[in-house]
Design a protein around this motif. Structure first.
Motif, PDB file in Angstrom:
ATOM      1  N   ILE A  45      39.136  46.295  40.298  1.00  0.00           N
ATOM      2  CA  ILE A  45      38.853  44.924  40.717  1.00  0.00           C
ATOM      3  C   ILE A  45      38.229  44.885  42.105  1.00  0.00           C
ATOM      4  O   ILE A  45      37.562  43.911  42.477  1.00  0.00           O
ATOM      5  N   VAL A  46      38.413  45.953  42.883  1.00  0.00           N
ATOM      6  CA  VAL A  46      37.790  46.023  44.206  1.00  0.00           C
ATOM      7  C   VAL A  46      36.270  45.988  44.077  1.00  0.00           C
ATOM      8  O   VAL A  46      35.570  45.421  44.926  1.00  0.00           O
ATOM      9  N   LEU A  47      35.752  46.577  42.994  1.00  0.00           N
ATOM     10  CA  LEU A  47      34.307  46.536  42.760  1.00  0.00           C
ATOM     11  C   LEU A  47      33.834  45.096  42.592  1.00  0.00           C
ATOM     12  O   LEU A  47      32.783  44.705  43.121  1.00  0.00           O
ATOM     13  N   PHE A  48      34.615  44.285  41.876  1.00  0.00           N
ATOM     14  CA  PHE A  48      34.278  42.870  41.717  1.00  0.00           C
ATOM     15  C   PHE A  48      34.228  42.165  43.068  1.00  0.00           C
ATOM     16  O   PHE A  48      33.277  41.436  43.377  1.00  0.00           O
ATOM     17  N   PHE A  49      35.246  42.390  43.907  1.00  0.00           N
ATOM     18  CA  PHE A  49      35.271  41.748  45.214  1.00  0.00           C
ATOM     19  C   PHE A  49      34.151  42.265  46.110  1.00  0.00           C
ATOM     20  O   PHE A  49      33.617  41.525  46.944  1.00  0.00           O
ATOM     21  N   PHE A  50      33.786  43.526  45.948  1.00  0.00           N
ATOM     22  CA  PHE A  50      32.676  44.089  46.717  1.00  0.00           C
ATOM     23  C   PHE A  50      31.378  43.365  46.363  1.00  0.00           C
ATOM     24  O   PHE A  50      30.610  42.961  47.240  1.00  0.00           O
ATOM     25  N   VAL A  51      31.119  43.180  45.056  1.00  0.00           N
ATOM     26  CA  VAL A  51      29.902  42.500  44.613  1.00  0.00           C
ATOM     27  C   VAL A  51      29.912  41.045  45.063  1.00  0.00           C
ATOM     28  O   VAL A  51      28.894  40.521  45.543  1.00  0.00           O
TER      29      VAL A  51
ATOM     30  N   VAL B 131      34.382  45.435  34.552  1.00  0.00           N
ATOM     31  CA  VAL B 131      35.570  45.196  35.370  1.00  0.00           C
ATOM     32  C   VAL B 131      36.282  43.907  34.960  1.00  0.00           C
ATOM     33  O   VAL B 131      37.491  43.908  34.716  1.00  0.00           O
ATOM     34  N   LEU B 132      35.543  42.795  34.876  1.00  0.00           N
ATOM     35  CA  LEU B 132      36.189  41.519  34.572  1.00  0.00           C
ATOM     36  C   LEU B 132      36.784  41.479  33.163  1.00  0.00           C
ATOM     37  O   LEU B 132      37.921  41.000  32.987  1.00  0.00           O
ATOM     38  N   PRO B 133      36.078  41.955  32.125  1.00  0.00           N
ATOM     39  CA  PRO B 133      36.744  41.993  30.810  1.00  0.00           C
ATOM     40  C   PRO B 133      37.981  42.885  30.788  1.00  0.00           C
ATOM     41  O   PRO B 133      38.987  42.543  30.149  1.00  0.00           O
ATOM     42  N   LEU B 134      37.934  44.047  31.473  1.00  0.00           N
ATOM     43  CA  LEU B 134      39.111  44.910  31.538  1.00  0.00           C
ATOM     44  C   LEU B 134      40.255  44.215  32.265  1.00  0.00           C
ATOM     45  O   LEU B 134      41.428  44.328  31.870  1.00  0.00           O
ATOM     46  N   PHE B 135      39.910  43.479  33.336  1.00  0.00           N
ATOM     47  CA  PHE B 135      40.952  42.732  34.055  1.00  0.00           C
ATOM     48  C   PHE B 135      41.605  41.703  33.132  1.00  0.00           C
ATOM     49  O   PHE B 135      42.830  41.551  33.121  1.00  0.00           O
ATOM     50  N   ALA B 136      40.786  41.003  32.358  1.00  0.00           N
ATOM     51  CA  ALA B 136      41.334  40.019  31.420  1.00  0.00           C
ATOM     52  C   ALA B 136      42.195  40.701  30.368  1.00  0.00           C
ATOM     53  O   ALA B 136      43.277  40.205  30.020  1.00  0.00           O
TER      54      ALA B 136
END
Length: 614
Positions: A250-256, A486-491
């Motif tokens: 999820i850090v990759l999501f926040f980085f983007v 990342v987002l689908p895996l988080f869900a």
């Protein structure tokens, strides 16, 4: 996000278009071209080879006018001349002649062309001087813009814009293997849709919910509790799969997201205070109102710290649903919401870092500070390669994780250390690129041709890389991974809630605070924040959208999903309360989407000119 290619508008029509080739051809090639453009002349020769040599009888070719009068002052008149010839049944003869005689497109040259082709010269000259067909040419130009054409030539193959290389081998591959090319285009289109990431997250959440409540629910729990370790000799760094998703991926999501925030601060909406004031004020209201509503139900209780859950917005869902409305959600409204959600993300990140941190290990924090200083140092000395920042980022993530602060902060801080730079001067780049291509056209040197070709390609690659800053390039390259992995895996990892009685107690103060905070508090806070900014004189009132549209967009911002669930994981330690919070977030998302849809579906952008200032 990659741009979704616009379909051909309007489609090919035998009564309107100039068509060459059989009506039942398996490939329809449409070109928007300019008779004075040297690239179009080269493309013309290539199209003739395709028609006569490579795919005889298999191409239906359509030419539409797209004259660039800024660069080619004779192009519009030449297009009118082609239409004048068409009126005498000789369009394609004139079409070929114009490309073969690009140095004679003034009036005298066009009259000479008509004479050479045996046309009625007097009629031709009269129609040319009276601009009889100027309106038709202008209509083609408007259609080109509607179809997403930005340069000449622009090609469409079977109704889809062709954005791949123009060399004959690439074009032939697209034409000879239309199924494979179409699959690639569909994949590109899907990646470019604003709704795609939201659809994948929604699908993953539904799968997780069904899986966790199925006879195979134990396998769902076991999967995410599986330990995955990185070992270096006796040292082992172990996290469960659930922790790898929530604390690492999820850090990759926040980085983007933070790269986008930085872009907005440097050259986007947030770089201009007066333009940024309206969405910033709306975002502040949209953050405060839900938190206040939650506290009304939970102040003094054991779950009071959950006030951060309803303040968040899921950007992908909000903008994705807004995009579905097309012209009913004008571009200005979408820019307003995008800027609002960026500011909302900043608020959520600050809340995570400052509020939901139990303990701090000073050693980890000091190491993180040193690493961050090193990253900014690389920026200062203009290191533009991604690898040094990636290596620093990995260690920075571990240091922040060890410090006790949520590791998403590592992604945020690193993003602000990634360098941006001013765009290059186009004149120099154009001159260099032309020189490189001309070098390939010079006589080959025996034994050195492969190395010369590779050197030229490497130089061109460096030039293309130079046109994007490292921050823009990383955002472009990582966005698909963030949105579609990342987002689908988080869900999938977080939406697997066992629907027991405690998770469905929707009259519980936690549930009421979250649902009402997101569904009522979000749009109310956004409207009030925007109203105060406009009537307090701090922001200009835009003319492109209405208060009703602000309310509808604000309702869509009540879809908290990713960010709300993420904060809930930090806010609630009791499993039953966490499950209730997640169910409430999902319910609120459904209600917020329905409310936003009902408010926006009957609005039109033009109404905003009359309403917004009221």
């Amino acid at each position: 996000m990659p741009e979704t290619p616009t379909p051909l508008r309007p489609p090919v029509d035998a009564d309107r278009d100039h068509i060459q080739g059989p009506a039942d051809a398996r490939v329809t090639l449409v070109e928007y071209g300019d008779y004075q453009c040297s690239y179009c002349r080269r493309a013309h020769a290539g199209i003739q080879r395709l028609q006569e040599t490579h795919l005889p009888g298999q191409i239906r070719y359509v030419f539409r006018h797209f004259p660039n009068t800024r660069l080619h002052p004779d192009a519009h008149r030449a297009a009118e001349a082609a239409e004048a010839a068409a009126a005498q049944g000789r369009f394609w003869d004139m079409h070929n002649y114009l490309f073969e005689h690009q140095d004679g497109l003034d009036r005298d040259g066009l009259i000479a062309a008509a004479t050479a082709l045996g046309l009625e010269a007097d009629r031709f000259a009269r129609e040319l001087d009276d601009h009889t067909y100027a309106e038709r040419v202008d209509a083609h130009f408007a259609h080109a813009r509607d179809s997403g054409a930005h340069a000449t030539p622009t090609f469409f193959i079977n109704g889809r814009r062709y954005d791949e290389p123009w060399d004959e081998a690439s074009v032939l591959e697209a034409m000879r293997e239309p199924l494979g090319w179409k699959v690639r285009q569909l994949a590109t289109d899907f990646a470019g849709l604003s709704t795609s990431s939201g659809l994948l997250m929604l699908t993953a959440a539904i799968i997780a919910l069904l899986w966790a409540n199925s006879p195979w629910s134990d396998s769902y729990t076991a999967l995410w509790q599986t330990e995955l370790a990185i070992r270096f000799g006796d040292f082992a760094f172990a996290l469960s799969l659930h922790e790898w998703v929530n604390d690492a991926l999820i850090v990759l999501f926040f980085f983007v997201v933070s790269l986008e925030i930085k872009r907005e601060f440097t050259d986007g909406e947030l770089s201009q205070p007066r333009r940024a004031a309206l969405p910033l004020a709306a975002a502040a209201g949209g953050i405060l109102a839900p938190a206040v509503i939650y506290l009304l139900f939970n102040v003094g209780g054991p779950n009071m710290m959950g006030w951060g859950v309803p303040m968040a917005t899921d950007t992908a869902f909000a903008l994705g649903i807004l995009a579905i409305f097309g012209s009913r959600a004008p571009l200005a409204l979408r820019v307003f919401v995008a800027t609002l959600t960026v500011a909302d993300d900043i608020g959520a990140i600050l809340v995570l870092a400052l509020v939901y941190t139990d303990h701090i290990a000073v050693a980890g924090l000091l190491l993180a500070a040193v690493l961050l200083a090193a990253a900014f140092g690389l920026n200062k000395v203009r290191v533009y390669r991604a690898l040094p920042y990636a290596l620093i980022g990995i260690v920075l993530w571990a240091a922040v994780l060890y410090s006790g602060i949520h590791p998403t902060l590592a992604g945020v801080l690193l993003a602000f250390a990634i360098p941006t730079r001013s765009p290059p001067r186009s004149a120099e780049l154009h001159g260099q690129s032309m020189a490189l291509f001309h070098s390939l056209e010079s006589p080959p040197i025996e034994g050195h041709e492969p190395s010369r070709y590779q050197a030229t390609v490497r130089s061109l690659e460096h030039m293309v890389e130079r046109m994007l800053s490292p921050a823009e390039r990383l955002g472009r390259d990582l966005q698909p991974w963030s949105s579609f992995l990342v987002l689908p895996l988080f869900a999938l990892a977080n939406a697997g809630i066992v629907l027991e009685a405690s998770a469905l107690n929707l009259l519980h103060p936690v549930s009421l605070g979250i649902v009402l905070g997101l569904v009522i508090g979000k749009p109310l806070g956004i409207i009030v924040g925007a109203w105060v900014a406009v009537h307090g004189g701090g922001a200009h009132a835009p003319t492109e959208f209405t208060w009703r549209q602000i309310a509808g967009a604000g309702a869509l911002c009540g879809i908290g999903f990713t960010m709300s669930i993420f904060i809930a994981n930090s806010a609630f330690t009791e499993a039953a309360t966490l499950s209730l919070a997640k169910v409430s977030v999902m319910l609120a998302g459904i209600l917020a989407a329905a409310l936003g849809w009902s408010l926006l579906r009957n609005t039109a952008g033009a109404d905003g000119r009359r309403v917004i200032g009221g």
